[in-house]
Design a protein around this motif. Structure first.
Motif, mmCIF file in Angstrom:
data_model
loop_
_atom_site.group_PDB
_atom_site.id
_atom_site.type_symbol
_atom_site.label_atom_id
_atom_site.label_comp_id
_atom_site.label_asym_id
_atom_site.label_seq_id
_atom_site.Cartn_x
_atom_site.Cartn_y
_atom_site.Cartn_z
ATOM 1 N N TRP A 20 42.578 44.998 55.686
ATOM 2 C CA TRP A 20 41.768 44.976 54.460
ATOM 3 C C TRP A 20 42.661 45.000 53.218
ATOM 4 C CZ3 TRP A 20 39.394 48.576 58.140
ATOM 5 C CH2 TRP A 20 38.238 48.045 58.733
ATOM 6 N N GLU A 21 43.746 45.772 53.271
ATOM 7 C CA GLU A 21 44.641 45.852 52.115
ATOM 8 C C GLU A 21 45.257 44.488 51.807
ATOM 9 O OE1 GLU A 21 48.630 48.100 50.447
ATOM 10 O OE2 GLU A 21 47.969 48.548 52.474
ATOM 11 N N LEU A 58 35.588 39.206 52.617
ATOM 12 C CA LEU A 58 35.412 40.507 53.284
ATOM 13 C C LEU A 58 35.243 40.377 54.798
ATOM 14 C CD1 LEU A 58 35.452 43.455 52.595
ATOM 15 C CD2 LEU A 58 32.990 43.375 52.237
ATOM 16 N N ASP A 63 38.647 39.495 56.194
ATOM 17 C CA ASP A 63 39.525 40.659 56.142
ATOM 18 C C ASP A 63 39.166 41.650 57.251
ATOM 19 O OD1 ASP A 63 40.628 39.450 53.924
ATOM 20 O OD2 ASP A 63 39.541 40.715 52.486
ATOM 21 N N THR A 64 37.889 41.731 57.567
ATOM 22 C CA THR A 64 37.459 42.589 58.676
ATOM 23 C C THR A 64 37.957 42.032 60.004
ATOM 24 O OG1 THR A 64 35.547 43.352 57.409
ATOM 25 C CG2 THR A 64 35.450 43.627 59.810
ATOM 26 N N TRP A 118 36.911 38.357 46.703
ATOM 27 C CA TRP A 118 36.762 39.547 47.530
ATOM 28 C C TRP A 118 35.485 39.468 48.369
ATOM 29 C CZ3 TRP A 118 33.110 43.580 47.395
ATOM 30 C CH2 TRP A 118 33.404 44.649 48.246
ATOM 31 N N THR A 178 45.218 48.981 61.099
ATOM 32 C CA THR A 178 43.864 48.476 60.889
ATOM 33 C C THR A 178 43.573 48.355 59.390
ATOM 34 O OG1 THR A 178 43.170 49.515 62.957
ATOM 35 C CG2 THR A 178 41.427 48.863 61.413
ATOM 36 N N GLY A 215 44.088 41.509 52.458
ATOM 37 C CA GLY A 215 43.064 40.655 51.860
ATOM 38 C C GLY A 215 42.768 41.023 50.422
ATOM 39 N N PHE A 216 42.705 42.320 50.150
ATOM 40 C CA PHE A 216 42.454 42.792 48.790
ATOM 41 C C PHE A 216 43.541 42.301 47.842
ATOM 42 C CE2 PHE A 216 43.158 45.894 45.410
ATOM 43 C CZ PHE A 216 41.900 45.963 44.828
ATOM 44 N N HIS A 256 40.674 40.373 60.331
ATOM 45 C CA HIS A 256 42.096 40.695 60.280
ATOM 46 C C HIS A 256 42.320 42.149 60.705
ATOM 47 C CE1 HIS A 256 46.018 40.379 57.644
ATOM 48 N NE2 HIS A 256 46.247 40.914 58.810
ATOM 49 N N ALA A 257 41.528 43.054 60.159
ATOM 50 C CA ALA A 257 41.665 44.479 60.489
ATOM 51 C C ALA A 257 41.395 44.736 61.982
ATOM 52 C CB ALA A 257 40.708 45.306 59.624
#
Length: 171
Positions: A112-113, A139, A142-143, A135, A108, A115-116, A145-146
């Motif tokens: 986020w990693e 966000l 990325d969420t 970023w 999970t 995307g960062f 994705h997580a």
């Protein structure tokens, strides 16, 4: 030795085809929700860093030929490299390989990693202001994705782990 190399190349080709297909033809029509990160994590845990990173490179280059190839491809490859290093790091300092819940938490987090790191890579063109813009605008994606990683990991865990275990016993 040659037989073992052929098996490794064949496995890499099959996994690359699977990742590219899953990245291009989305199972769920929500942006950034696809199981590639989970597959890379499982491959890295079961076969190692080199294999996981080779799979990441091939997946991103081949799928981006179809999806759109550009400077972001380098950021994507490096982002997956960072994610794979994170998996290796936690596998060394924790009992990650033996605990499904720890794997699920890490899978999970990798959404986020990834995307960062992509945002960080793209900031080369505009410094800190570009990073903050990338970023902030990514966000939510990325969420997704997580959350996608959280959903796909339990589905993929057993079949991929069993297949890779079988592969390792046969080489």
């Amino acid at each position: 030795m040659k037989h073992q190399q052929i098996k490794q190349i064949a496995l890499l080709a099959i996994l690359t085809a699977m990742c590219v297909t899953l990245r291009i033809f989305k199972i769920i029509p929500i942006p950034n929700v696809q199981p590639v990160t989970d597959i890379l994590m499982l491959v890295t845990l079961n076969v190692g860093f080199g294999f996981g990173f080779a799979l990441a490179i091939l997946t991103m280059i081949i799928s981006n030929i179809y999806l759109g190839f550009g400077i972001w491809t380098i950021s994507q490859i490096l982002a997956y490299g960072g994610c794979i290093l994170t998996v290796i790091f936690f596998a060394k300092i924790t009992p990650l390989k033996k605990h499904f819940i720890l794997q699920l938490i890490l899978a999970t987090f990798l959404g986020w990693e990834y995307g960062f790191f992509v945002d960080l890579g793209m900031s080369i063109f505009g410094g800190i202001a570009a990073f903050l813009a990338y970023w902030a605008s990514s966000l939510a994606f990325d969420t997704y994705h997580a959350i996608g990683n959280l959903v796909f990991y339990p589905i993929l865990y057993k079949p991929i782990t069993l297949a890779l275990g079988h592969y390792k016993r046969r080489i």
